[in-house]
Design a protein around this motif. Sequence first.
Motif, PDB file in Angstrom:
ATOM      1  N   ALA A 122       0.956  -1.098   0.444  1.00  0.00           N
ATOM      2  CA  ALA A 122       0.410  -0.530   0.103  1.00  0.00           C
ATOM      3  C   ALA A 122       1.086   1.285   0.048  1.00  0.00           C
ATOM      4  O   ALA A 122       0.475   2.382  -0.754  1.00  0.00           O
ATOM      5  N   GLN A 123       2.133   1.668   0.669  1.00  0.00           N
ATOM      6  CA  GLN A 123       2.917   2.267   0.836  1.00  0.00           C
ATOM      7  C   GLN A 123       3.442   2.697  -0.479  1.00  0.00           C
ATOM      8  O   GLN A 123       3.567   3.821  -0.860  1.00  0.00           O
ATOM      9  N   CYS A 124       3.572   1.208  -1.057  1.00  0.00           N
ATOM     10  CA  CYS A 124       4.845   1.908  -2.715  1.00  0.00           C
ATOM     11  C   CYS A 124       3.409   1.679  -3.540  1.00  0.00           C
ATOM     12  O   CYS A 124       4.442   1.521  -5.034  1.00  0.00           O
ATOM     13  N   GLN A 125       2.557   1.470  -3.064  1.00  0.00           N
ATOM     14  CA  GLN A 125       1.059   1.450  -4.311  1.00  0.00           C
ATOM     15  C   GLN A 125       1.597   0.377  -5.896  1.00  0.00           C
ATOM     16  O   GLN A 125       1.546   0.998  -6.840  1.00  0.00           O
ATOM     17  N   LEU A 126       1.793  -0.940  -4.855  1.00  0.00           N
ATOM     18  CA  LEU A 126       1.897  -2.175  -5.931  1.00  0.00           C
ATOM     19  C   LEU A 126       1.745  -3.192  -5.618  1.00  0.00           C
ATOM     20  O   LEU A 126       1.096  -3.468  -4.451  1.00  0.00           O
ATOM     21  N   SER A 127       1.491  -4.032  -5.922  1.00  0.00           N
ATOM     22  CA  SER A 127       0.707  -5.098  -6.062  1.00  0.00           C
ATOM     23  C   SER A 127       1.029  -6.069  -5.311  1.00  0.00           C
ATOM     24  O   SER A 127       2.287  -5.771  -4.938  1.00  0.00           O
ATOM     25  N   MET A 128       0.816  -7.532  -4.990  1.00  0.00           N
ATOM     26  CA  MET A 128       1.001  -8.120  -4.229  1.00  0.00           C
ATOM     27  C   MET A 128       2.395  -8.893  -4.361  1.00  0.00           C
ATOM     28  O   MET A 128       3.335  -9.149  -3.649  1.00  0.00           O
ATOM     29  N   GLU A 129       2.730  -8.905  -5.651  1.00  0.00           N
ATOM     30  CA  GLU A 129       2.712  -9.513  -6.427  1.00  0.00           C
ATOM     31  C   GLU A 129       4.948  -8.989  -6.620  1.00  0.00           C
ATOM     32  O   GLU A 129       6.137  -9.829  -6.352  1.00  0.00           O
ATOM     33  N   GLU A 130       4.576  -7.948  -6.835  1.00  0.00           N
ATOM     34  CA  GLU A 130       6.178  -6.989  -6.632  1.00  0.00           C
ATOM     35  C   GLU A 130       6.448  -6.571  -5.388  1.00  0.00           C
ATOM     36  O   GLU A 130       7.616  -6.973  -5.391  1.00  0.00           O
ATOM     37  N   ILE A 131       5.205  -6.636  -4.479  1.00  0.00           N
ATOM     38  CA  ILE A 131       6.070  -6.752  -3.115  1.00  0.00           C
ATOM     39  C   ILE A 131       6.684  -8.101  -2.859  1.00  0.00           C
ATOM     40  O   ILE A 131       7.756  -8.208  -1.956  1.00  0.00           O
ATOM     41  N   GLN A 132       6.433  -8.979  -3.393  1.00  0.00           N
ATOM     42  CA  GLN A 132       7.372 -10.793  -3.613  1.00  0.00           C
ATOM     43  C   GLN A 132       8.429  -9.986  -3.836  1.00  0.00           C
ATOM     44  O   GLN A 132       9.850 -10.913  -3.292  1.00  0.00           O
ATOM     45  N   GLN A 133       8.066  -9.970  -5.132  1.00  0.00           N
ATOM     46  CA  GLN A 133       9.678  -9.700  -5.667  1.00  0.00           C
ATOM     47  C   GLN A 133      10.573  -8.467  -4.932  1.00  0.00           C
ATOM     48  O   GLN A 133      12.246  -8.559  -4.964  1.00  0.00           O
ATOM     49  N   ALA A 134      10.079  -7.308  -4.689  1.00  0.00           N
ATOM     50  CA  ALA A 134      11.173  -6.276  -3.820  1.00  0.00           C
ATOM     51  C   ALA A 134      11.528  -7.558  -2.422  1.00  0.00           C
ATOM     52  O   ALA A 134      13.081  -7.248  -2.192  1.00  0.00           O
ATOM     53  N   LEU A 135      10.771  -7.862  -1.867  1.00  0.00           N
ATOM     54  CA  LEU A 135      11.126  -8.926  -0.429  1.00  0.00           C
ATOM     55  C   LEU A 135      12.314 -10.081  -1.147  1.00  0.00           C
ATOM     56  O   LEU A 135      13.457  -9.721  -0.339  1.00  0.00           O
ATOM     57  N   SER A 136      12.341 -10.564  -2.321  1.00  0.00           N
ATOM     58  CA  SER A 136      13.200 -11.500  -2.452  1.00  0.00           C
ATOM     59  C   SER A 136      14.907 -10.645  -2.345  1.00  0.00           C
ATOM     60  O   SER A 136      15.824 -11.118  -1.978  1.00  0.00           O
ATOM     61  N   TYR A 137      14.773  -9.580  -3.030  1.00  0.00           N
ATOM     62  CA  TYR A 137      15.620  -9.247  -2.970  1.00  0.00           C
ATOM     63  C   TYR A 137      16.491  -8.223  -2.297  1.00  0.00           C
ATOM     64  O   TYR A 137      17.532  -8.806  -2.192  1.00  0.00           O
ATOM     65  N   LEU A 138      15.421  -8.033  -1.238  1.00  0.00           N
ATOM     66  CA  LEU A 138      15.796  -7.136   0.133  1.00  0.00           C
ATOM     67  C   LEU A 138      16.610  -9.256   1.120  1.00  0.00           C
ATOM     68  O   LEU A 138      17.463  -8.881   1.298  1.00  0.00           O
ATOM     69  N   GLN A 139      15.968  -9.553   0.882  1.00  0.00           N
ATOM     70  CA  GLN A 139      16.496 -11.112   1.954  1.00  0.00           C
ATOM     71  C   GLN A 139      17.798 -11.288   1.128  1.00  0.00           C
ATOM     72  O   GLN A 139      18.020 -12.294   1.404  1.00  0.00           O
ATOM     73  N   SER A 140      17.807 -11.089  -0.309  1.00  0.00           N
ATOM     74  CA  SER A 140      19.577 -11.706  -0.957  1.00  0.00           C
ATOM     75  C   SER A 140      20.464 -11.251  -0.777  1.00  0.00           C
ATOM     76  O   SER A 140      22.108 -10.888  -0.775  1.00  0.00           O
ATOM     77  N   LEU A 141      20.224  -9.792   0.281  1.00  0.00           N
ATOM     78  CA  LEU A 141      21.355  -8.531   0.113  1.00  0.00           C
ATOM     79  C   LEU A 141      22.154  -9.508   2.274  1.00  0.00           C
ATOM     80  O   LEU A 141      21.801 -10.490   2.542  1.00  0.00           O
ATOM     81  N   ASP A 142      23.398  -8.742   2.288  1.00  0.00           N
ATOM     82  CA  ASP A 142      24.223  -9.333   3.342  1.00  0.00           C
ATOM     83  C   ASP A 142      23.950  -8.853   4.668  1.00  0.00           C
ATOM     84  O   ASP A 142      23.887  -7.394   4.206  1.00  0.00           O
ATOM     85  N   PRO A 143      23.966  -9.103   5.853  1.00  0.00           N
ATOM     86  CA  PRO A 143      24.046 -11.191   5.534  1.00  0.00           C
ATOM     87  C   PRO A 143      23.041 -11.864   5.677  1.00  0.00           C
ATOM     88  O   PRO A 143      21.529 -11.068   5.731  1.00  0.00           O
ATOM     89  N   PRO A 144      23.233 -12.700   5.230  1.00  0.00           N
ATOM     90  CA  PRO A 144      21.473 -14.211   5.386  1.00  0.00           C
ATOM     91  C   PRO A 144      20.853 -14.099   5.919  1.00  0.00           C
ATOM     92  O   PRO A 144      21.794 -13.280   7.709  1.00  0.00           O
ATOM     93  N   GLY A 145      19.408 -13.572   6.224  1.00  0.00           N
ATOM     94  CA  GLY A 145      18.978 -13.466   7.489  1.00  0.00           C
ATOM     95  C   GLY A 145      18.366 -11.973   7.737  1.00  0.00           C
ATOM     96  O   GLY A 145      17.433 -11.573   7.864  1.00  0.00           O
ATOM     97  N   ILE A 146      18.815 -10.657   6.268  1.00  0.00           N
ATOM     98  CA  ILE A 146      18.324 -10.056   6.452  1.00  0.00           C
ATOM     99  C   ILE A 146      17.219  -9.483   5.991  1.00  0.00           C
ATOM    100  O   ILE A 146      16.872 -10.318   4.491  1.00  0.00           O
ATOM    101  N   GLY A 147      16.317  -9.018   5.952  1.00  0.00           N
ATOM    102  CA  GLY A 147      14.368  -9.040   5.941  1.00  0.00           C
ATOM    103  C   GLY A 147      13.721 -10.311   6.352  1.00  0.00           C
ATOM    104  O   GLY A 147      12.375 -10.241   5.424  1.00  0.00           O
ATOM    105  N   ALA A 148      14.658 -10.308   7.682  1.00  0.00           N
ATOM    106  CA  ALA A 148      13.288 -11.747   8.014  1.00  0.00           C
ATOM    107  C   ALA A 148      12.237 -11.604   8.832  1.00  0.00           C
ATOM    108  O   ALA A 148      11.820 -10.289   8.532  1.00  0.00           O
ATOM    109  N   ARG A 149      10.542 -12.064   8.018  1.00  0.00           N
ATOM    110  CA  ARG A 149       9.841 -11.535   9.506  1.00  0.00           C
ATOM    111  C   ARG A 149       9.536 -12.703  10.576  1.00  0.00           C
ATOM    112  O   ARG A 149       8.758 -12.209  11.304  1.00  0.00           O
ATOM    113  N   THR A 150      10.027 -13.726  10.427  1.00  0.00           N
ATOM    114  CA  THR A 150      10.234 -14.199  11.772  1.00  0.00           C
ATOM    115  C   THR A 150      11.346 -14.956  12.065  1.00  0.00           C
ATOM    116  O   THR A 150      12.171 -14.865  11.296  1.00  0.00           O
TER     117      THR A 150
END
Length: 427
Positions: A122-150
């Motif tokens: 909602a904040q970025c005015q994107l679809s859930m599919e696009e946010i899933q892509q963004a999450l995948s990019y975020l979680q690929s950054l170092d160190p591993p584990g960054i961007g986890a939700r749990t």
Amino acid sequence: MQQSLVLKQALSWKMNQSLHQSIEILQLSGIELYDYVQKIAEENPLIEDIRPIDQQVLTQFHGDSNAFENMNASKKNMYEQLKENVYMLSISEESIKEAVLFGIDSLNENGYLDITLEDWAAQCQLSMEEIQQALSYLQSLDPPGIGARTLQECIHLQLKEMDCDYPFLEDLFENNLVLIAEEDIQDLAKTYAITDDEAGRLITNMKLCHPNPGKLLEDEETEYIIPEAVVFKEEDEWRLSFFHWSSPQIQIREDIVLDDMPKDGADFLKEKKKELEMLDQAIQYRGKTLEQVLRIIVNKQLSFFEEGITALKPLTLQEIADVLDLHVSTISRTISHKYLQTDFGILRVKYLLQREARKGEGIARVVVKQYVQKIIADEDQTRPLSDEKIRRKLEELYQVYVARRTVMKYREELGIQSSSKRKRRTD
């Protein structure tokens, strides 16, 4: 008996101190190592001088006229470090890149995502599919584990990086973590039908996972990218040559005579001499291990240096660890913050480690992604290709055999929309 116990404790402390220093130095870049030794020199009167990184090096790689001593004056927090690493990602759509940056700002201090995907979209005015892509990019950054939700997802992301991504991990997290806590190799192997070796490796790797990866990026000194070595071709042969600044040279004072000193002073200097011996051993170990690891990587990726990205081979930390008979965490620390100068520019060493697209096929994921990107770039934009047709093109043009779902996953990671959204009208 008491004296023996005290002796053992003292010896153990010395060994732990030496091991800790070796591990710490192993993961430092050449510049960081120089700075580390400089700080030790401030407290050790036996160090007369350290061969510095000369100004020519800074000018060559940065065009920076500041003195080396002033280079690390500023510091970067976790958010700044992560944002600087976003440029390493191949994100074709600006809206997705902006969403990744927004996601970084939405992390808590431990590196966990502190916003729901729905609110993020909602904040970025994107679809859930696009946010899933963004999450995948975020979680690929170092160190591993960054961007986890749990915590479970955090551990899972780190295990994936260690090539320890088993399909039963979710069940293990929910129902059988006691097997990990009790280090019950046999029951773990039996429960999930894996070998004792695999169970032992899983337990070891889980213990190495960091529960709060954001803490690994607490305010650190500004990182200046200066390569440890250069890969070049000479007389039709690829060579690896280390720069002299990769290992600082320590000059020891020779004018101190211990015999002329009071006992307290002599004992103090003897202790400082032992510290220097441990430091020297740690630096030598770093240099030897780094050279061994880089030579394996360069030899494995010779085709890349000849032909470019589409010639990258699959290579993992575990493969290198197996060759050198070292733990995977040692290899990970060795390549941390290390760069190579190549014909393609200065590359992060980690870039040369790529996971396999499909087990046994011998082709790296990044290569398949390049093929997918090229196929889509060459398509008729009025009749864009479906994921299934892209899969067939991969077989036809490149003899790459992957599932349609894999094509979809790679397309999304590249930030490319589905065929229906890529279609360009002719009217």
